[in-house]
Design a protein around this motif. Structure first.
Motif, PDB file in Angstrom:
ATOM      1  N   UNK A 632       5.336  38.702  11.449  1.00 49.17           N
ATOM      2  CA  UNK A 632       6.284  38.784  12.557  1.00 49.17           C
ATOM      3  C   UNK A 632       5.949  37.709  13.598  1.00 49.17           C
ATOM      4  N   UNK A 633       6.797  36.729  13.677  1.00 50.67           N
ATOM      5  CA  UNK A 633       6.641  35.669  14.691  1.00 50.67           C
ATOM      6  C   UNK A 633       8.006  35.058  14.960  1.00 50.67           C
ATOM      7  N   UNK A 663       2.536  50.797  12.837  1.00 53.75           N
ATOM      8  CA  UNK A 663       2.510  50.860  14.308  1.00 53.75           C
ATOM      9  C   UNK A 663       1.998  49.547  14.893  1.00 53.75           C
ATOM     10  N   UNK A 664       0.955  49.021  14.258  1.00 51.80           N
ATOM     11  CA  UNK A 664       0.371  47.767  14.758  1.00 51.80           C
ATOM     12  C   UNK A 664       1.402  46.643  14.683  1.00 51.80           C
ATOM     13  N   UNK A 665       2.181  46.636  13.583  1.00 51.74           N
ATOM     14  CA  UNK A 665       3.190  45.578  13.444  1.00 51.74           C
ATOM     15  C   UNK A 665       4.275  45.726  14.515  1.00 51.74           C
ATOM     16  N   UNK A 666       4.617  46.983  14.822  1.00 54.41           N
ATOM     17  CA  UNK A 666       5.614  47.208  15.877  1.00 54.41           C
ATOM     18  C   UNK A 666       5.061  46.707  17.222  1.00 54.41           C
ATOM     19  N   UNK A 667       3.761  46.912  17.430  1.00 52.48           N
ATOM     20  CA  UNK A 667       3.137  46.426  18.682  1.00 52.48           C
ATOM     21  C   UNK A 667       3.238  44.903  18.764  1.00 52.48           C
ATOM     22  N   UNK A 668       3.022  44.265  17.630  1.00 52.96           N
ATOM     23  CA  UNK A 668       3.079  42.786  17.626  1.00 52.96           C
ATOM     24  C   UNK A 668       4.473  42.323  18.018  1.00 52.96           C
ATOM     25  N   UNK A 678       1.634  36.413  18.739  1.00 59.17           N
ATOM     26  CA  UNK A 678       0.453  36.856  18.007  1.00 59.17           C
ATOM     27  C   UNK A 678      -0.270  35.638  17.477  1.00 59.17           C
ATOM     28  N   UNK A 679      -1.592  35.721  17.384  1.00 53.56           N
ATOM     29  CA  UNK A 679      -2.344  34.568  16.899  1.00 53.56           C
ATOM     30  C   UNK A 679      -2.310  34.530  15.380  1.00 53.56           C
ATOM     31  N   UNK A 680      -1.467  33.640  14.865  1.00 51.45           N
ATOM     32  CA  UNK A 680      -1.384  33.499  13.413  1.00 51.45           C
ATOM     33  C   UNK A 680      -2.185  32.298  12.932  1.00 51.45           C
ATOM     34  N   UNK A 719     -12.960  49.151   2.729  1.00 53.20           N
ATOM     35  CA  UNK A 719     -14.341  49.263   3.214  1.00 53.20           C
ATOM     36  C   UNK A 719     -14.604  48.164   4.236  1.00 53.20           C
ATOM     37  N   UNK A 720     -14.131  46.967   3.881  1.00 56.53           N
ATOM     38  CA  UNK A 720     -14.332  45.844   4.806  1.00 56.53           C
ATOM     39  C   UNK A 720     -13.544  46.056   6.073  1.00 56.53           C
ATOM     40  N   UNK A 721     -12.307  46.536   5.880  1.00 59.31           N
ATOM     41  CA  UNK A 721     -11.468  46.635   7.076  1.00 59.31           C
ATOM     42  C   UNK A 721     -12.015  47.663   8.047  1.00 59.31           C
ATOM     43  N   UNK A 722     -12.671  48.718   7.525  1.00 59.08           N
ATOM     44  CA  UNK A 722     -13.260  49.690   8.443  1.00 59.08           C
ATOM     45  C   UNK A 722     -14.385  49.055   9.238  1.00 59.08           C
ATOM     46  N   UNK A 723     -15.111  48.200   8.508  1.00 58.08           N
ATOM     47  CA  UNK A 723     -16.283  47.614   9.160  1.00 58.08           C
ATOM     48  C   UNK A 723     -15.893  46.587  10.217  1.00 58.08           C
ATOM     49  N   UNK A 724     -14.650  46.025  10.082  1.00 60.29           N
ATOM     50  CA  UNK A 724     -14.263  44.984  11.029  1.00 60.29           C
ATOM     51  C   UNK A 724     -13.802  45.601  12.331  1.00 60.29           C
ATOM     52  N   UNK A 725     -14.154  44.995  13.401  1.00 65.52           N
ATOM     53  CA  UNK A 725     -13.569  45.492  14.636  1.00 65.52           C
ATOM     54  C   UNK A 725     -12.242  44.784  14.801  1.00 65.52           C
ATOM     55  N   UNK A 726     -11.228  45.507  15.230  1.00 61.33           N
ATOM     56  CA  UNK A 726      -9.910  44.899  15.394  1.00 61.33           C
ATOM     57  C   UNK A 726      -9.418  44.343  14.083  1.00 61.33           C
ATOM     58  N   UNK A 727      -9.621  45.112  12.981  1.00 63.42           N
ATOM     59  CA  UNK A 727      -9.316  44.605  11.653  1.00 63.42           C
ATOM     60  C   UNK A 727      -7.871  44.146  11.531  1.00 63.42           C
ATOM     61  N   UNK A 728      -6.961  44.893  12.161  1.00 59.79           N
ATOM     62  CA  UNK A 728      -5.559  44.530  12.026  1.00 59.79           C
ATOM     63  C   UNK A 728      -5.287  43.149  12.601  1.00 59.79           C
ATOM     64  N   UNK A 729      -6.000  42.850  13.670  1.00 60.35           N
ATOM     65  CA  UNK A 729      -5.797  41.538  14.270  1.00 60.35           C
ATOM     66  C   UNK A 729      -6.127  40.434  13.288  1.00 60.35           C
ATOM     67  N   UNK A 730      -7.165  40.702  12.483  1.00 56.11           N
ATOM     68  CA  UNK A 730      -7.559  39.666  11.538  1.00 56.11           C
ATOM     69  C   UNK A 730      -6.530  39.524  10.438  1.00 56.11           C
TER      70      UNK A 730
END
Ligand SMILES: Nc1ncnc2c1ncn2[C@@H]1O[C@H](COP(=O)(O)OP(=O)(O)OP(=O)(O)O)[C@@H](O)[C@H]1O
Length: 732
Positions: A632-633, A663-668, A678-680, A719-730
């Motif tokens: 979404x951009x 929900x995260x995509x709607x926020x974007x 959004x930073x793409x 597993x990785x996404x849980x470990x990432x902070x702000x995973x959705x942003x990435x």
């Protein structure tokens, strides 16, 4: 000894000394590539046919290559041009010492750690030979200049991404810089140029986007033998220029006779006459005559090709010549330089006779009389002189007073020289017979599996259309398409069994494909022709991109099943029967919010509150259909002329996303509406196609994931996404 004024960077020297130094510099050759590139990178892959060769088959008949002839005197003529220019310049120049060291260093061996790919060889040329040429040619043009500075520039235009590496680099040419509609000259240079040269440079800088076509190939034995082999076409009466194989629907040329400069620095053989009459045209005609009178067409192939992508086809000598010529047509160039590292040929494109005159192949490291630098200074200079001559309005033909008109009928304008010199870009506008525009056009087309694709803008005016077979049904209108049943290819198609698409200018070159405006032309059973002109077609050529486009089509199928509105209407997915392309046909939804930005340097989008709500509604319904857009951009949010909103570009779409991701995509989207992009800048997210499988065919519903219950999002390492902070942003 003539005394000269002091110049830049060195002491005053005599005219004779300067002439001698220049002579020595111009006689230099570059070292061999083996001396310049690290040996560990050798050997290197052989060149392949680049994907954009698809367009070459659609160049106007009057602009295609018809024959190849030798021109052994070319290097001597170009050398003489430099000698003459030097003689004049030396009379007028200030004799400051030549920056010999700098020029020599441009040509000298550098230990280049990169492999000798076409791109890297082009880069080497840019950093060395071209820099020296820029300085010397500028001085030959403006002898009063007291510095060795470049006003002329040779640059590579665009570095193609690594995956497009076909072993060919053809995106470089010579140009004059312009700024705000004026030739850009360094301070103080304007006063050193007389007004007629200034006018000439001004015209070239503002109306000639580039001069000359440079074609670089990967340095390999195969490239050397390809270059050597080009001689074999001297014997042919007609060059075998490859056009689309569809017969029964040939187009006449619509290009006025292109214009060659009247005075050129090379001598071409006299008595060339008109270009040869195409024997293939005769063949086409005789084949057409055998077809029953109902205007049937024969598609270009009876079978689907093994692969729809082009990357793997090795380059042949004929393909190299076709590619080089076509590039010169696209850039309206007169000289073509074909270089494969240590060897080269220089060619002249003669427009009127559609003939390519070719120098013998020579070794650039052992050139003599002229040396390689002198030859290239001459090429650069010749190109500028040619551009000046061709950009001048041709002399007016004084015609006798017109006789009184006898017939009230309108006469067509004669093809005077004036018409022949019009810039190519303005020549072609899609010209179509007067016919009705009808919104049911695509509904009629939805029942047809054969698509004939023409290209008609700038230099393109397909002599014959490409045949595309349907690979996915129309998602907008009902069709007889049976799930998973790919239609058989018929020997011939009646006018009411196929439909035509005429591609216009490019709307954009995205990461996945090239998007064109398009018009559909459909003939009904009773022969009435109806048009729909609000279409766009997304073409893809490379394997990975085609996988993404097939995935995008699968996403649109899911959206259509759920009746999602506010996304493009899809009229089908089609495969080129000769290989090379797949095409997604859809409606034109308007202009994207990036294009609508009043100031591209500022992120400010003008979207009314109602339009903002509509974008959110559309995204909600996309989510309800079990799809996450994932990109979404502003470039993918579109408004049409009535201000209606659409979301486009689903090649990164994911099926069955989690609630959190939706929900995260709607926020974007909300942030975007609030003016926060959004930073793409992160690498593009992978699509199922790029990671798990390459779809060489459109997957049937049972194959593609639109019916699957598992979420594509589960493929990501949770597993990785849980470990990432702000995973959705990435990920987003
Ligand atoms: N249906 C359409 N209507 C109007 N314009 C369109 C349409 N589809 C594509 N375009 C235009 O073409 C451009 C490129 O299209 P698209 O984004 O689908 O290609 P892409 O190769 O997937 O590019 P990327 O993923 O890099 O954005 C868009 O930004 C838009 O301006």
């Amino acid at each position: 000894m003539a005394e000269c004024s002091t110049g830049w960077g060195g002491s005053e020297i005599s005219r004779e000394e300067l002439a001698k130094d220049l002579d020595a510099i111009l006689g230099q050759n570059p070292p061999t590539l083996r001396e310049r590139f690290s040996r560990r990178h050798l050997p290197i892959s052989t060149p392949k046919l680049p994907t954009h060769a698809f367009y070459n088959k659609h160049i106007d008949k009057q602009l295609i290559l018809k024959r190849i002839l030798p021109l052994d005197s070319l290097a001597d003529d170009i050398s003489q041009l430099v000698s003459n220019a030097l003689a004049v310049a030396l009379e007028n120049t200030s004799c400051d010492q030549l920056p010999t060291e700098a020029f020599t260093s441009y040509l000298e061996a550098t230990s280049y750690v990169k492999p000798p790919t076409a791109e890297n060889i082009a880069e080497l040329y840019e950093d060395g030979i071209a820099r020296a040429c820029d300085n010397i040619v500028t001085r030959l043009l403006i002898p009063k200049l007291r510095q060795w500075l470049p006003n002329v520039h040779w640059r590579r235009r665009l570095i193609p991404p690594p995956e497009s590496n076909s072993g060919i680099y053809d995106n470089a040419n010579l140009f004059l810089l312009s700024r705000e509609g004026m030739v850009a000259l360094p301070d103080g240079h304007r006063e050193l140029i007389d007004s007629s040269l200034y006018e000439d440079l001004q015209r070239v800088a503002t109306s000639v986007p580039g001069m000359g076509s440079w074609i670089f190939m990967n340095h390999s034995e195969h490239s050397d033998s390809l270059l050597a082999e080009l001689d074999k076409f001297y014997l042919d009466d007609e060059f075998p220029y490859e056009l689309c194989g569809t017969t029964g629907l040939e187009n006449a040329s619509s290009s006025p006779q292109p214009y060659d400069a009247l005075l050129a620095p090379w001598t071409l053989p006299s008595g060339l006459g008109a270009p040869p009459v195409s024997s293939s045209k005769r063949k086409l005609r005789s084949r057409v005559q055998k077809i029953p009178p109902s205007r049937s067409i024969t598609p270009s192939a009876r079978r689907r090709s093994e692969t729809t992508s082009r990357e793997e086809v090795p380059l042949t000598a004929a393909a190299l010549l076709q590619l080089s010529w076509a590039r010169a047509v696209e850039t309206d160039s007169t000289l073509i330089i074909i270089n494969c590292g240590d060897h080269e040929r220089v060619c002249v494109r003669h427009r009127a006779t559609q003939t390519l005159f070719m120098s013998p192949m020579f070794n650039i490291t052992t050139c003599k009389d002229p040396g390689y630098l002198k030859l290239h200074v001459g090429i650069h200079l010749a190109l500028i002189k040619d551009a000046i001559a061709r950009s001048k309005p041709p002399p007016k033909i004084i015609s006798p007073p017109a006789e009184p008109r006898r017939s009230p009928r309108k006469r067509s304008r004669p093809d005077t020289e004036e018409t022949t010199s019009r810039p190519l870009a303005k020549r072609h506008k899609a010209t179509l017979d007067p016919v009705k525009t009808n919104m049911s056009t695509m509904s009629l087309a939805s029942g047809r599996n054969m698509l004939l694709l023409h290209i008609r803008y700038d230099v393109y005016h397909s002599p014959a259309p490409a045949s595309f077979i349907r690979a996915g049904p129309c998602l907008t209108h009902k069709s007889k398409w049976k799930d998973g049943r790919i239609p058989a290819i018929k020997r011939a198609y009646r006018h009411d069994e196929y439909f035509e698409i005429i591609l216009g200018r490019k709307l954009g070159d995205g990461a996945t494909g090239t998007v064109h405006t398009a018009i559909a032309r459909v003939s009904s059973k009773n022969g009435e022709i109806i048009l729909q002109d609000d279409l766009v077609v997304k073409l893809t050529f490379k394997r990975q991109d085609q996988a993404r486009l097939r995935h995008e089509y699968a996403v649109y199928s899911r959206l259509a099943e759920h009746g999602v509105m506010g996304v493009p209407q899809i009229y089908g997915l089609f495969e080129d029967l000769e290989g090379g392309a797949i095409a997604l046909v859809m409606n034109n939804c308007g202009q994207n919010l990036y294009a609508l930005r009043p100031d591209k340097t500022k992120f400010r989008i003008s979207v009314t509150p109602a339009q903002q709500d509509r974008f959110k509604e559309i995204l909600s319904s996309i989510h309800r259909a079990g799809v996450r857009h994932y990109d979404i951009r502003d470039a993918n949010l579109v408004l049409n002329g009535k201000g209606e909103a659409f979301i486009i570009d689903f090649d990164r779409g994911r099926f069955n996303p989690s609630e959190g991701k939706k929900e995260r995509e709607m926020d974007i989207l909300q942030e975007l509406m609030n003016g926060i992009p959004h930073d793409f800048s992160m690498p593009s997210p992978e699509t199922p196609g790029t990671r798990n499988e390459i779809w060489l065919r459109t997957p049937t519903p049972s194959e593609h994931s639109s019916d699957q219950e598992d979420s594509d999002e589960d493929c990501e390492s949770d597993a990785n996404s849980d470990a990432r902070s702000g995973s959705d942003d990435l990920l987003l």
